[in-house]
Motif scaffolding. Sequence first.
Motif, PDB file in Angstrom:
ATOM      1  N   MET A   1      -0.196 -32.861  -4.911  1.00 49.53           N
ATOM      2  CA  MET A   1       0.097 -32.477  -6.274  1.00 49.53           C
ATOM      3  C   MET A   1      -0.886 -33.161  -7.227  1.00 49.53           C
ATOM      4  SD  MET A   1       3.555 -33.137  -8.420  1.00 49.53           S
ATOM      5  CE  MET A   1       3.164 -34.685  -9.178  1.00 49.53           C
ATOM      6  N   THR A   2      -1.414 -32.402  -8.158  1.00 50.39           N
ATOM      7  CA  THR A   2      -2.357 -32.934  -9.137  1.00 50.39           C
ATOM      8  C   THR A   2      -1.830 -32.641 -10.544  1.00 50.39           C
ATOM      9  OG1 THR A   2      -4.206 -32.551  -7.640  1.00 50.39           O
ATOM     10  CG2 THR A   2      -4.732 -32.851  -9.930  1.00 50.39           C
ATOM     11  N   THR A   3      -1.897 -33.641 -11.408  1.00 48.93           N
ATOM     12  CA  THR A   3      -1.472 -33.501 -12.796  1.00 48.93           C
ATOM     13  C   THR A   3      -2.652 -33.814 -13.705  1.00 48.93           C
ATOM     14  OG1 THR A   3       0.754 -34.211 -12.222  1.00 48.93           O
ATOM     15  CG2 THR A   3       0.149 -34.337 -14.535  1.00 48.93           C
ATOM     16  N   LEU A   4      -2.795 -33.052 -14.762  1.00 48.27           N
ATOM     17  CA  LEU A   4      -3.860 -33.282 -15.734  1.00 48.27           C
ATOM     18  C   LEU A   4      -3.280 -33.921 -16.983  1.00 48.27           C
ATOM     19  CD1 LEU A   4      -6.874 -32.838 -16.439  1.00 48.27           C
ATOM     20  CD2 LEU A   4      -6.177 -30.682 -17.470  1.00 48.27           C
ATOM     21  N   LEU A   5      -3.831 -35.066 -17.365  1.00 54.36           N
ATOM     22  CA  LEU A   5      -3.488 -35.709 -18.636  1.00 54.36           C
ATOM     23  C   LEU A   5      -4.593 -35.342 -19.619  1.00 54.36           C
ATOM     24  CD1 LEU A   5      -2.593 -39.362 -17.587  1.00 54.36           C
ATOM     25  CD2 LEU A   5      -1.025 -37.570 -18.196  1.00 54.36           C
ATOM     26  N   ARG A   6      -4.200 -34.827 -20.778  1.00 56.14           N
ATOM     27  CA  ARG A   6      -5.216 -34.453 -21.755  1.00 56.14           C
ATOM     28  C   ARG A   6      -4.659 -34.596 -23.157  1.00 56.14           C
ATOM     29  NH1 ARG A   6      -3.824 -29.567 -23.615  1.00 56.14           N
ATOM     30  NH2 ARG A   6      -2.486 -28.290 -22.331  1.00 56.14           N
ATOM     31  N   SER A  68      -3.256 -37.952  -9.005  1.00 52.47           N
ATOM     32  CA  SER A  68      -2.744 -37.532  -7.698  1.00 52.47           C
ATOM     33  C   SER A  68      -1.915 -38.688  -7.143  1.00 52.47           C
ATOM     34  CB  SER A  68      -3.898 -37.188  -6.748  1.00 52.47           C
ATOM     35  OG  SER A  68      -4.596 -38.353  -6.378  1.00 52.47           O
ATOM     36  N   ASP A  69      -1.314 -38.485  -6.003  1.00 49.88           N
ATOM     37  CA  ASP A  69      -0.526 -39.554  -5.385  1.00 49.88           C
ATOM     38  C   ASP A  69      -1.404 -40.705  -4.906  1.00 49.88           C
ATOM     39  OD1 ASP A  69       1.945 -38.412  -5.802  1.00 49.88           O
ATOM     40  OD2 ASP A  69       1.877 -37.278  -3.925  1.00 49.88           O
ATOM     41  N   GLU A  70      -2.699 -40.482  -4.753  1.00 47.24           N
ATOM     42  CA  GLU A  70      -3.597 -41.513  -4.255  1.00 47.24           C
ATOM     43  C   GLU A  70      -4.364 -42.255  -5.343  1.00 47.24           C
ATOM     44  OE1 GLU A  70      -4.027 -38.196  -2.932  1.00 47.24           O
ATOM     45  OE2 GLU A  70      -2.425 -38.717  -1.552  1.00 47.24           O
ATOM     46  N   ALA A  71      -4.705 -41.537  -6.445  1.00 44.69           N
ATOM     47  CA  ALA A  71      -5.629 -42.139  -7.416  1.00 44.69           C
ATOM     48  C   ALA A  71      -5.531 -41.458  -8.776  1.00 44.69           C
ATOM     49  CB  ALA A  71      -7.060 -42.024  -6.889  1.00 44.69           C
ATOM     50  N   MET A  84     -10.002 -44.404  -9.675  1.00 48.23           N
ATOM     51  CA  MET A  84      -9.354 -45.671  -9.331  1.00 48.23           C
ATOM     52  C   MET A  84      -8.154 -45.350  -8.436  1.00 48.23           C
ATOM     53  SD  MET A  84      -7.859 -48.584 -11.953  1.00 48.23           S
ATOM     54  CE  MET A  84      -9.394 -48.636 -12.857  1.00 48.23           C
ATOM     55  N   ARG A  85      -8.161 -45.912  -7.257  1.00 50.04           N
ATOM     56  CA  ARG A  85      -7.020 -45.733  -6.365  1.00 50.04           C
ATOM     57  C   ARG A  85      -5.863 -46.586  -6.859  1.00 50.04           C
ATOM     58  NH1 ARG A  85      -6.909 -45.877  -0.829  1.00 50.04           N
ATOM     59  NH2 ARG A  85      -6.863 -48.130  -1.013  1.00 50.04           N
ATOM     60  N   TRP A  86      -4.643 -46.056  -6.759  1.00 47.56           N
ATOM     61  CA  TRP A  86      -3.471 -46.806  -7.208  1.00 47.56           C
ATOM     62  C   TRP A  86      -3.359 -48.132  -6.466  1.00 47.56           C
ATOM     63  CZ3 TRP A  86      -2.324 -44.888 -11.554  1.00 47.56           C
ATOM     64  CH2 TRP A  86      -2.228 -43.530 -11.783  1.00 47.56           C
ATOM     65  N   ALA A  87      -3.709 -48.133  -5.184  1.00 47.48           N
ATOM     66  CA  ALA A  87      -3.596 -49.353  -4.381  1.00 47.48           C
ATOM     67  C   ALA A  87      -4.571 -50.433  -4.840  1.00 47.48           C
ATOM     68  CB  ALA A  87      -3.834 -49.027  -2.904  1.00 47.48           C
ATOM     69  N   ARG A 125       5.465 -42.308 -13.881  1.00 46.09           N
ATOM     70  CA  ARG A 125       6.137 -42.260 -12.574  1.00 46.09           C
ATOM     71  C   ARG A 125       5.194 -42.670 -11.449  1.00 46.09           C
ATOM     72  NH1 ARG A 125       9.030 -38.087 -15.135  1.00 46.09           N
ATOM     73  NH2 ARG A 125       7.559 -36.439 -14.614  1.00 46.09           N
ATOM     74  N   LEU A 126       3.947 -42.201 -11.504  1.00 47.20           N
ATOM     75  CA  LEU A 126       2.980 -42.545 -10.458  1.00 47.20           C
ATOM     76  C   LEU A 126       2.628 -44.030 -10.481  1.00 47.20           C
ATOM     77  CD1 LEU A 126       0.696 -39.398 -10.569  1.00 47.20           C
ATOM     78  CD2 LEU A 126       2.090 -40.152  -8.638  1.00 47.20           C
ATOM     79  N   VAL A 127       2.446 -44.587 -11.677  1.00 52.07           N
ATOM     80  CA  VAL A 127       2.145 -46.022 -11.770  1.00 52.07           C
ATOM     81  C   VAL A 127       3.307 -46.836 -11.215  1.00 52.07           C
ATOM     82  CG1 VAL A 127       1.771 -47.945 -13.367  1.00 52.07           C
ATOM     83  CG2 VAL A 127       0.514 -45.819 -13.680  1.00 52.07           C
ATOM     84  N   LEU A 128       4.521 -46.501 -11.604  1.00 45.27           N
ATOM     85  CA  LEU A 128       5.688 -47.246 -11.123  1.00 45.27           C
ATOM     86  C   LEU A 128       5.871 -47.104  -9.618  1.00 45.27           C
ATOM     87  CD1 LEU A 128       8.166 -46.438 -14.027  1.00 45.27           C
ATOM     88  CD2 LEU A 128       7.119 -48.667 -13.519  1.00 45.27           C
ATOM     89  N   ALA A 129       5.511 -45.955  -9.073  1.00 44.04           N
ATOM     90  CA  ALA A 129       5.700 -45.726  -7.637  1.00 44.04           C
ATOM     91  C   ALA A 129       4.598 -46.329  -6.772  1.00 44.04           C
ATOM     92  CB  ALA A 129       5.790 -44.218  -7.374  1.00 44.04           C
ATOM     93  N   HIS A 130       3.364 -46.375  -7.276  1.00 45.37           N
ATOM     94  CA  HIS A 130       2.238 -46.725  -6.410  1.00 45.37           C
ATOM     95  C   HIS A 130       1.527 -48.036  -6.729  1.00 45.37           C
ATOM     96  CE1 HIS A 130       2.542 -42.900  -4.374  1.00 45.37           C
ATOM     97  NE2 HIS A 130       2.495 -42.270  -5.544  1.00 45.37           N
TER      98      HIS A 130
END
Length: 157
Positions: A1-6, A68-71, A84-87, A125-130
């Motif tokens: 899943m990909t989300t666009l912030l704009r 994305s779920d990775e970065a 930037m990868r979340w990890a 949500r992605l920051v809190l999860a990853h």
Amino acid sequence: MTTLLRPSLGTLLIGALSAAFFFWLAAVSFATGKHPATTLGTALCFSLLGLMALPMVADYFFARHRLSDEAIDFGRRFGGRGTMRWADVRRVRFSPTMKWFVLEDQARIRARVSANLTGLPEFARLVLAHVPSEAIDKKTHKLLVDASVGRRPRVWL
């Protein structure tokens, strides 16, 4: 899943109209002034105000981020992109002055995510999860939790 912030279209409209208005005032001031020193000084002041509105226009075109779920694939205000990868995120904080979240990785590369972007709840949500919880300070964590359910940080005073 990909989300666009704009940025919203309002960002472009406010920036462009503000710049046009102040550049128009500078031209009118310069063309109709009676005293040369006053005319030049006033025109320069209005021109500077017009230039100060241009970063909003640049934000609309360049400050777009893909999640994305990775970065996060992020854009910078005056061009250039990064990933930037979340990890790899070692620090997340919110800048109350600039109203953006700052993500920093181990190489000290920074991604700035404005609180005004569309898609902010998914970013939170992605920051809190990853991102490791120890990388997020307490105040920022609360803002992210609020943003994840649709309550944006306060942008105006």
